[in-house]
Design an enzyme around this catalytic site. Structure first.
Site, short mmCIF file in Angstrom:
data_model
loop_
_atom_site.label_atom_id
_atom_site.label_comp_id
_atom_site.label_asym_id
_atom_site.label_seq_id
_atom_site.Cartn_x
_atom_site.Cartn_y
_atom_site.Cartn_z
N ARG A 235 9.61 -12.48 -18.78
CA ARG A 235 9.99 -11.45 -19.26
C ARG A 235 10.02 -10.26 -18.16
O ARG A 235 10.93 -9.44 -17.99
CB ARG A 235 9.39 -10.88 -20.53
N THR A 236 8.69 -10.10 -17.37
CA THR A 236 8.80 -8.80 -16.86
C THR A 236 9.67 -9.15 -15.45
O THR A 236 10.31 -8.15 -15.17
CB THR A 236 7.11 -8.79 -16.26
N LYS B 84 1.74 -19.50 4.03
CA LYS B 84 1.44 -19.77 5.58
C LYS B 84 0.21 -19.07 5.77
O LYS B 84 -0.31 -19.04 6.73
CB LYS B 84 2.42 -19.51 6.65
N ARG C 262 3.25 -8.54 -9.38
CA ARG C 262 2.51 -9.00 -10.29
C ARG C 262 1.31 -10.04 -9.38
O ARG C 262 1.88 -10.95 -8.41
CB ARG C 262 3.00 -10.10 -11.17
N HIS D 60 -1.09 -3.40 -17.47
CA HIS D 60 0.32 -3.98 -17.41
C HIS D 60 1.02 -2.70 -17.77
O HIS D 60 1.53 -2.74 -18.91
CB HIS D 60 0.51 -5.20 -18.09
N1 CP Z 1 4.92 -9.72 -21.50
C1 CP Z 1 4.88 -10.32 -20.16
O1 CP Z 1 4.33 -9.93 -19.49
O2 CP Z 1 5.45 -11.45 -20.05
P1 CP Z 1 5.83 -12.50 -18.85
O3 CP Z 1 4.43 -12.88 -18.39
O4 CP Z 1 6.76 -13.56 -19.08
O5 CP Z 1 6.22 -11.56 -17.79
#
Ligand code: CP
Length: 338
Positions: A86-87, A116, A137, A165
């Site tokens: 999603r993100t 590397k 991330r 998040h």
């Molecule tokens: N909600 C969320 O962070 O989903 P993803 O891990 O798929 O990005």
């Protein structure tokens, strides 16, 4: 030809761009231009209302015409050291719908020079040469802050370990407001892995700025970290902790369900002991209020039965779509276009 002289070919080359004509002044008055988005602590109800208003405009625009060229000429790097559906996709979709370009390092950093041995700072300092904003991330708490310290362009935290998040929390809060038309006065229950769930940590901190009642429902070993609980209590909120969904199901306005995060456990036996602790079923939903909203940051691994999906109170896929509008708003804001 003498040194310093231009060849006829160079002299006759027509200019490709009228740069004065192309240049546009950024919108800076909202305080987001050029800023990193690292934590929900950067937001207050006023700035949230601003982002939500822009997100609503983005939604209307997408529904009517699909996209616009607001961010044409800008490039987003999506750098993901942990899996995401999603993100990563919503940031990519957000940039695409606003006419910008994307460097997608989302299918595993093993295909980049990280494999590397390249460090996070060098990776960031390289990618910022090509882009205007970086979404990161990473499994380590504090990694987004570290990246932001090295980058001259805005960095957005798309999840740093069990830390925060923030963009997810914004889309969660936007969804609550969108579904129930208010935030103040609601009873919001968080269910599941409150210890490792960074979406819970960020959303709880945002909600602490509103007049809400919060219930935290988890097995003992997955209770909300004390530091966040203390923040919420210090804010003067009505808070309770329980192990049982039955305790809150009849009064909750929002049921925010989360996955038990297997990848954060050092001992698999501990995960096995709690992984099936809660399942939201149609039978349980019968006891909930008619206008209660069920949310989940997703992915789910059994904590909401698929048979709940057809219930109009199941908002988790509407929540997913809202993520794109919120991220469109944030990208436009930090790039000086909102
Ligand atoms: N909600 C969320 O962070 O989903 P993803 O891990 O798929 O990005």
């Amino acid at each position: 030809m003498k040194e310093g002289e231009k060849s006829d070919m160079l002299k006759d080359r027509p200019r490709l761009f009228d740069l004065d004509d192309l240049e546009q002044k950024p919108t800076t008055g909202n305080g987001f231009y050029g800023k990193d988005i690292l934590s929900v602590k950067q937001f207050d109800p006023d700035s949230l209302a601003y982002i939500f208003d822009v997100a609503e405009e983005m939604r209307e625009m997408v529904r009517r015409v699909g996209g616009a060229d607001l961010l044409k000429g800008h490039v987003l790097t999506c750098l993901f050291y942990e899996p995401s559906t999603r993100t990563s996709s919503s940031f990519i979709a957000a940039m695409a719908r606003l006419g910008g370009g994307i460097i997608p390092i989302t299918q595993g950093v093993q295909f980049s020079s990280v494999s590397k041995g390249e460090s996070l700072p060098d990776t960031i300092r390289t990618l910022e040469q090509y882009s205007d904003v970086i979404v990161l991330r990473h499994p380590d708490e504090g990694s987004a802050k570290m990246a932001a310290d090295y980058a001259a362009i805005p960095v957005m935290n798309a999840g740093d370990g069990t830390g925060e998040h923030p963009t997810q929390a914004l889309l969660d809060l936007f969804t609550i407001q969108d579904e129930l038309d208010r935030i103040d006065g609601l009873h919001i229950a968080m269910v599941g892995d409150l210890r490792f769930g960074r979406t819970v940590h960020s959303l709880t901190r945002l909600l602490a700025q509103y007049n809400v009642k919060l219930s935290f429902v988890s097995p003992e070993i997955l209770r909300l970290p004390l530091v966040i609980m203390n923040d919420v209590r210090d804010a003067g909120l009505d808070v309770r902790e329980t192990h049982s969904v039955a305790d809150i199901i009849e009064t909750a306005d929002v049921l925010y369900v989360t996955r038990v995060q297997k990848e954060r456990f050092s001992e698999l036996s501990q995960y096995d002991a709690v992984k099936d602790y809660y399942t939201i079923t149609p039978e349980l939903m019968e006891r909930a209020q008619d206008n209660m909203v069920v949310m989940h940051p997703l992915p789910r691994v059994g904590e909401i039965a698929y048979s709940v999906d057809g219930d109009p109170r199941a908002a988790y896929f509407r929540q997913v779509q809202n993520g794109m509008y919120i991220r469109m708003a944030l990208l436009a804001a930090v790039l000086g276009k909102a």
